[in-house]
Design a protein around this motif. Structure first.
Motif, PDB file in Angstrom:
ATOM      1  N   ALA A   1       5.505 -22.088  -1.904  1.00  0.00           N
ATOM      2  CA  ALA A   1       4.692 -21.074  -2.570  1.00  0.00           C
ATOM      3  C   ALA A   1       5.651 -20.043  -3.149  1.00  0.00           C
ATOM      4  CB  ALA A   1       3.713 -20.420  -1.595  1.00  0.00           C
ATOM      5  N   LEU A   2       5.096 -19.081  -3.842  1.00  0.00           N
ATOM      6  CA  LEU A   2       5.912 -18.037  -4.467  1.00  0.00           C
ATOM      7  C   LEU A   2       5.571 -16.687  -3.860  1.00  0.00           C
ATOM      8  CD1 LEU A   2       5.462 -19.204  -8.165  1.00  0.00           C
ATOM      9  CD2 LEU A   2       7.347 -19.759  -6.616  1.00  0.00           C
ATOM     10  N   ASP A   3       6.574 -15.862  -3.725  1.00  0.00           N
ATOM     11  CA  ASP A   3       6.399 -14.508  -3.223  1.00  0.00           C
ATOM     12  C   ASP A   3       7.315 -13.611  -4.051  1.00  0.00           C
ATOM     13  OD1 ASP A   3       5.530 -12.387  -1.677  1.00  0.00           O
ATOM     14  OD2 ASP A   3       5.851 -13.405   0.227  1.00  0.00           O
ATOM     15  N   ALA A   4       7.431 -12.361  -3.682  1.00  0.00           N
ATOM     16  CA  ALA A   4       8.307 -11.448  -4.398  1.00  0.00           C
ATOM     17  C   ALA A   4       8.765 -10.350  -3.464  1.00  0.00           C
ATOM     18  CB  ALA A   4       7.596 -10.845  -5.611  1.00  0.00           C
ATOM     19  N   MET A   5       9.945  -9.817  -3.738  1.00  0.00           N
ATOM     20  CA  MET A   5      10.430  -8.641  -3.019  1.00  0.00           C
ATOM     21  C   MET A   5       9.855  -7.408  -3.718  1.00  0.00           C
ATOM     22  SD  MET A   5      14.388  -9.621  -2.154  1.00  0.00           S
ATOM     23  CE  MET A   5      14.876  -9.903  -3.850  1.00  0.00           C
ATOM     24  N   THR A   6       9.159  -6.596  -2.950  1.00  0.00           N
ATOM     25  CA  THR A   6       8.456  -5.449  -3.523  1.00  0.00           C
ATOM     26  C   THR A   6       8.893  -4.169  -2.832  1.00  0.00           C
ATOM     27  OG1 THR A   6       6.545  -6.888  -3.894  1.00  0.00           O
ATOM     28  CG2 THR A   6       6.178  -4.520  -4.081  1.00  0.00           C
ATOM     29  N   ALA A   7       9.290  -3.180  -3.632  1.00  0.00           N
ATOM     30  CA  ALA A   7       9.617  -1.862  -3.082  1.00  0.00           C
ATOM     31  C   ALA A   7       8.320  -1.124  -2.782  1.00  0.00           C
ATOM     32  CB  ALA A   7      10.454  -1.071  -4.073  1.00  0.00           C
ATOM     33  N   ILE A   8       8.236  -0.512  -1.597  1.00  0.00           N
ATOM     34  CA  ILE A   8       7.018   0.177  -1.178  1.00  0.00           C
ATOM     35  C   ILE A   8       7.333   1.585  -0.693  1.00  0.00           C
ATOM     36  CG2 ILE A   8       5.754  -1.916  -0.560  1.00  0.00           C
ATOM     37  CD1 ILE A   8       6.481  -1.351   2.381  1.00  0.00           C
ATOM     38  N   VAL A   9       6.332   2.461  -0.799  1.00  0.00           N
ATOM     39  CA  VAL A   9       6.418   3.829  -0.274  1.00  0.00           C
ATOM     40  C   VAL A   9       5.095   4.154   0.401  1.00  0.00           C
ATOM     41  CG1 VAL A   9       8.076   4.612  -2.006  1.00  0.00           C
ATOM     42  CG2 VAL A   9       5.620   4.783  -2.479  1.00  0.00           C
ATOM     43  N   ALA A  10       5.047   5.320   1.035  1.00  0.00           N
ATOM     44  CA  ALA A  10       3.803   5.790   1.658  1.00  0.00           C
ATOM     45  C   ALA A  10       2.786   6.144   0.567  1.00  0.00           C
ATOM     46  CB  ALA A  10       4.079   7.002   2.536  1.00  0.00           C
ATOM     47  N   PRO A  11       1.489   6.024   0.853  1.00  0.00           N
ATOM     48  CA  PRO A  11       0.463   6.344  -0.151  1.00  0.00           C
ATOM     49  C   PRO A  11       0.550   7.781  -0.669  1.00  0.00           C
ATOM     50  CG  PRO A  11      -0.502   5.125   1.677  1.00  0.00           C
ATOM     51  CD  PRO A  11       0.900   5.473   2.084  1.00  0.00           C
ATOM     52  N   THR A  12       1.105   8.680   0.127  1.00  0.00           N
ATOM     53  CA  THR A  12       1.194  10.083  -0.298  1.00  0.00           C
ATOM     54  C   THR A  12       2.418  10.385  -1.141  1.00  0.00           C
ATOM     55  OG1 THR A  12       2.322  10.596   1.787  1.00  0.00           O
ATOM     56  CG2 THR A  12      -0.085  10.887   1.728  1.00  0.00           C
ATOM     57  N   ASN A  13       3.318   9.425  -1.287  1.00  0.00           N
ATOM     58  CA  ASN A  13       4.539   9.647  -2.059  1.00  0.00           C
ATOM     59  C   ASN A  13       4.200   9.709  -3.550  1.00  0.00           C
ATOM     60  OD1 ASN A  13       7.145   9.243  -3.406  1.00  0.00           O
ATOM     61  ND2 ASN A  13       7.916   8.664  -1.385  1.00  0.00           N
ATOM     62  N   PRO A  14       4.628  10.731  -4.282  1.00  0.00           N
ATOM     63  CA  PRO A  14       4.257  10.858  -5.700  1.00  0.00           C
ATOM     64  C   PRO A  14       5.002   9.913  -6.639  1.00  0.00           C
ATOM     65  CG  PRO A  14       5.722  12.649  -5.078  1.00  0.00           C
ATOM     66  CD  PRO A  14       5.413  11.895  -3.816  1.00  0.00           C
ATOM     67  N   VAL A  15       6.079   9.292  -6.178  1.00  0.00           N
ATOM     68  CA  VAL A  15       6.846   8.392  -7.041  1.00  0.00           C
ATOM     69  C   VAL A  15       6.076   7.084  -7.203  1.00  0.00           C
ATOM     70  CG1 VAL A  15       9.005   7.088  -7.291  1.00  0.00           C
ATOM     71  CG2 VAL A  15       9.029   9.427  -6.383  1.00  0.00           C
ATOM     72  N   SER A  16       5.929   6.616  -8.441  1.00  0.00           N
ATOM     73  CA  SER A  16       5.146   5.398  -8.707  1.00  0.00           C
ATOM     74  C   SER A  16       5.988   4.255  -9.269  1.00  0.00           C
ATOM     75  CB  SER A  16       4.018   5.710  -9.696  1.00  0.00           C
ATOM     76  OG  SER A  16       4.555   6.183 -10.932  1.00  0.00           O
ATOM     77  N   ALA A  17       7.204   4.529  -9.734  1.00  0.00           N
ATOM     78  CA  ALA A  17       8.042   3.487 -10.329  1.00  0.00           C
ATOM     79  C   ALA A  17       9.503   3.793 -10.073  1.00  0.00           C
ATOM     80  CB  ALA A  17       7.771   3.372 -11.829  1.00  0.00           C
ATOM     81  N   ILE A  18      10.312   2.734 -10.123  1.00  0.00           N
ATOM     82  CA  ILE A  18      11.742   2.870  -9.898  1.00  0.00           C
ATOM     83  C   ILE A  18      12.436   1.776 -10.697  1.00  0.00           C
ATOM     84  CG2 ILE A  18      11.757   1.350  -7.868  1.00  0.00           C
ATOM     85  CD1 ILE A  18      13.831   3.235  -6.603  1.00  0.00           C
TER      86      ILE A  18
ATOM     87  N   THR B   1       2.581 -12.345 -12.873  1.00  0.00           N
ATOM     88  CA  THR B   1       3.983 -12.020 -13.159  1.00  0.00           C
ATOM     89  C   THR B   1       4.934 -12.699 -12.177  1.00  0.00           C
ATOM     90  OG1 THR B   1       3.888  -9.977 -11.833  1.00  0.00           O
ATOM     91  CG2 THR B   1       3.386  -9.789 -14.177  1.00  0.00           C
ATOM     92  N   ILE B   2       4.461 -12.972 -10.959  1.00  0.00           N
ATOM     93  CA  ILE B   2       5.285 -13.715 -10.007  1.00  0.00           C
ATOM     94  C   ILE B   2       5.328 -15.187 -10.390  1.00  0.00           C
ATOM     95  CG2 ILE B   2       5.447 -14.501  -7.603  1.00  0.00           C
ATOM     96  CD1 ILE B   2       4.241 -11.789  -6.793  1.00  0.00           C
ATOM     97  N   LYS B   3       4.178 -15.740 -10.782  1.00  0.00           N
ATOM     98  CA  LYS B   3       4.109 -17.160 -11.134  1.00  0.00           C
ATOM     99  C   LYS B   3       4.937 -17.464 -12.374  1.00  0.00           C
ATOM    100  CE  LYS B   3       0.246 -19.471 -10.205  1.00  0.00           C
ATOM    101  NZ  LYS B   3      -1.066 -20.168 -10.308  1.00  0.00           N
ATOM    102  N   THR B   4       4.923 -16.558 -13.358  1.00  0.00           N
ATOM    103  CA  THR B   4       5.699 -16.760 -14.583  1.00  0.00           C
ATOM    104  C   THR B   4       7.148 -16.321 -14.435  1.00  0.00           C
ATOM    105  OG1 THR B   4       5.041 -14.578 -15.400  1.00  0.00           O
ATOM    106  CG2 THR B   4       3.674 -16.454 -16.063  1.00  0.00           C
ATOM    107  N   GLU B   5       7.483 -15.680 -13.335  1.00  0.00           N
ATOM    108  CA  GLU B   5       8.815 -15.135 -13.085  1.00  0.00           C
ATOM    109  C   GLU B   5       9.138 -13.996 -14.044  1.00  0.00           C
ATOM    110  OE1 GLU B   5      13.093 -17.045 -11.590  1.00  0.00           O
ATOM    111  OE2 GLU B   5      11.721 -18.249 -12.803  1.00  0.00           O
ATOM    112  N   ASP B   6       8.101 -13.404 -14.662  1.00  0.00           N
ATOM    113  CA  ASP B   6       8.322 -12.205 -15.478  1.00  0.00           C
ATOM    114  C   ASP B   6       8.753 -11.040 -14.592  1.00  0.00           C
ATOM    115  OD1 ASP B   6       7.582 -13.651 -17.689  1.00  0.00           O
ATOM    116  OD2 ASP B   6       5.564 -12.833 -17.819  1.00  0.00           O
ATOM    117  N   TYR B   7       8.219 -10.988 -13.360  1.00  0.00           N
ATOM    118  CA  TYR B   7       8.679  -9.993 -12.391  1.00  0.00           C
ATOM    119  C   TYR B   7      10.036 -10.458 -11.872  1.00  0.00           C
ATOM    120  CZ  TYR B   7       8.675  -6.851  -8.359  1.00  0.00           C
ATOM    121  OH  TYR B   7       9.001  -5.894  -7.436  1.00  0.00           O
ATOM    122  N   PRO B   8      11.067  -9.635 -11.968  1.00  0.00           N
ATOM    123  CA  PRO B   8      12.439 -10.120 -11.723  1.00  0.00           C
ATOM    124  C   PRO B   8      12.801 -10.400 -10.271  1.00  0.00           C
ATOM    125  CG  PRO B   8      12.463  -7.772 -12.201  1.00  0.00           C
ATOM    126  CD  PRO B   8      11.057  -8.235 -12.436  1.00  0.00           C
TER     127      PRO B   8
END
Length: 519
Positions: free
Chosen positions: A190-207, A314-321
């Motif tokens: 199957a396919l998965d991805a490494m995902t950066a996560i933060v707490a729901p209260t963290n104001p940062v949305s992208a990196i 995006t995971i299936k197409t590998e568009d997500y790096p």
């Protein structure tokens, strides 16, 4: 002292005698008695003996010989024994679900037997007689330990959340296990991805990928540098033996010549890591996409304004790096027939459904309409500069409008012409689909794209060459008689539809791709 020496040598002689007896634990004789072969029985798959002899390791057809000795297996009550070791993420839910699905499809009953901490077995029985047909033995450890178990002949299959490393490939070759980085020696479950996560209260949305790498290395240690509060960043990762932790080193740190900061908080499982980050307002972690939990995933962005998020498409197409295929490595040795049937089942449609229901991304191709391309065409319009750029954009839209994009995409290893692991699996999947007649009477167009570095004309030629290379690889993998029923062609649009910014290596890598569109 002489008595002690005598006792020592006597014990040594007894040990040598015992080992010699074990080394001759079976003798295989041809039916006419003309040929006799003795050695250590390494395995029996119900049809063939695998024996270590003075001539090396040999595989002998059981129908032509008789077996004598204490190590001889029962021919009438043969039980396939399959040992599987490695990644907890793969072995906790996904692979057990696939074993159960295989048993159901082939008419076996499946019983799970827990055997201690992270050890369990599945016993497959014939439904009418209740006799045992197979035992699948699971040992949930880590990707590292899974390969170590294989090399020590304590595992038949390895569950991994990263590709096998060069040093492991070399050790496997030396151990006679084949070339494990060959496409035939692995299955992507199957396919998965490494995902950066933060707490729901963290104001940062992208990196950005560069910022994420610098955070991991400690070069960025305050949220203020990422648009957040003036507060220190705490980093949460899985234990260093895990496949994801090693993939972070391979794909985020090492390419940038960086090393991990020393004060990382380690966790044994994705679930524990996600929960800890959710409770840590100043924390950031990297987990499997399938186990983000109630933490908030961060999108990946760049200086040009393009943003990529991890989702099923995006995971299936590998568009997500940061995709992370879930591997099952298979050594070059003859496994029991039931194990071979199981490996064949893993490529089937029902297995893909099970992978999806287990919370992972399956590999079954999907067709995406032209009006469901997300931000891709917005990106194309943004980079279309001058009359030549607008002309390329118009030609691309004219050609793609009557087509649908398959989620089957192809990308290459960094700095190489070889397809990456997910794309090698896609190649096999597409070839089998063509042979099964799924695309009979249809047209498949392999369309090449490039990054934006260099002259547009050169980029278009390189993209066309990549598309042609993938088309030829598919043709080489499909029997000629099946190719008569489907039309394969190529086209290329170079830099016309970028997925990510070209100012970083990973962005250029994402943009260099071959997509498959179908009419």
């Amino acid at each position: 002292m002489r008595h002690l020496r005598a006792a020592f040598w006597a014990a040594l002689i007894l040990l040598a005698t015992a080992l010699a007896a074990q080394a001759q634990d079976v003798t295989l004789r041809s039916r006419d008695g003309a040929i006799e072969l003795s050695g250590t029985l390494l395995g029996f798959d119900g049809e063939f003996y695998r024996v270590q002899t003075r001539y090396g390791e040999l595989t002998v057809d059981g129908s032509g010989v008789a077996c004598d000795g204490p190590g001889c297996p029962s021919l009438t009550d043969f039980v396939a024994e399959i040992s599987i070791s490695g990644s907890i993420t793969v072995g906790d839910v996904l692979l057990p679900a696939l074993v159960e699905g295989f048993a159901l499809q082939d008419g076996y009953s499946a019983e799970r037997v827990n055997e201690g901490a992270r050890r369990f077995s599945y016993i497959l029985r014939q439904p009418e007689s209740g006799t045992i047909a197979a035992r699948f033995h699971f040992r949930l450890t880590s990707t590292d330990e899974g390969f170590a178990d294989l090399l020590a002949d304590e595992a038949d299959l390895v569950m991994a959340l990263r590709e096998i490393r060069p040093e492991e490939v070399n050790l496997a070759k030396q151990a006679g296990l084949g070339t494990l980085d060959d496409a035939k020696r692995s299955r992507i479950l199957a396919l998965d991805a490494m995902t950066a996560i933060v707490a729901p209260t963290n104001p940062v949305s992208a990196i950005s990928m560069n910022e994420l790498s610098r955070v991991l290395a400690g070069e960025i240690d305050n949220w203020r540098e990422l648009g957040g509060p003036d507060a220190p960043i705490s980093v949460h990762l899985l234990h260093p033996r895990s496949g994801i932790a090693q993939a972070i080193d391979d794909r985020l740190l090492r390419p940038a010549s960086r090393t991990l900061r020393p004060d990382v908080v380690r966790h044994e499982t994705n679930r524990l890591l996600s929960r800890s980050v959710m409770r840590d307002p100043l924390g950031i972690g990297i987990v499997s996409h399938s186990e983000v939990g109630n933490a908030r995933p961060l999108a990946l962005n760049g200086s040009c304004g393009f943003t990529l998020t991890a989702d099923r498409l995006t995971i299936k197409t590998e568009d997500y790096p940061l995709t992370a295929p879930m591997f099952l490595y298979v050594p070059a040795r003859r496994l029991p027939k039931l194990a071979r049937d199981f490996l064949a089942y893993l490529r089937s449609g029902p297995a893909q459904i099970i992978a999806r229901r287990a919370g992972f991304v399956d590999q079954a191709p999907e067709e995406v309409e032209i009006n469901a391309q997300g931000d891709r065409f917005a990106n194309a319009i943004r980079v279309a500069a001058g009359e030549p750029g607008l002309a390329r954009l118009k030609r691309m839209v004219d050609i793609l409008t009557p087509l649908r994009r398959l989620t089957t995409s192809f990308r290459f290893e960094p700095g190489a012409t070889r397809l990456d692991a997910q794309s090698r699996s896609n190649l096999q999947q597409l070839a089998r689909a063509i042979e099964a007649g799924i695309y009979d009477g249809r047209q498949l167009v392999f369309i090449g794209f490039s990054d934006g570095r260099g002259a547009a004309e050169l980029n278009a030629r390189i993209a066309k060459q990549r598309a042609l290379a993938v088309k030829q690889a598919v043709e080489a993998s499909v029997a000629k008689t099946h190719l008569e029923h489907v039309s394969l062609s190529t086209d290329a649009f170079g830099e016309a539809m970028p997925m990510a910014c070209d100012d970083t290596g990973w962005g250029r890598q994402v943009n260099r791709r071959v997509e498959v569109w179908v009419r």
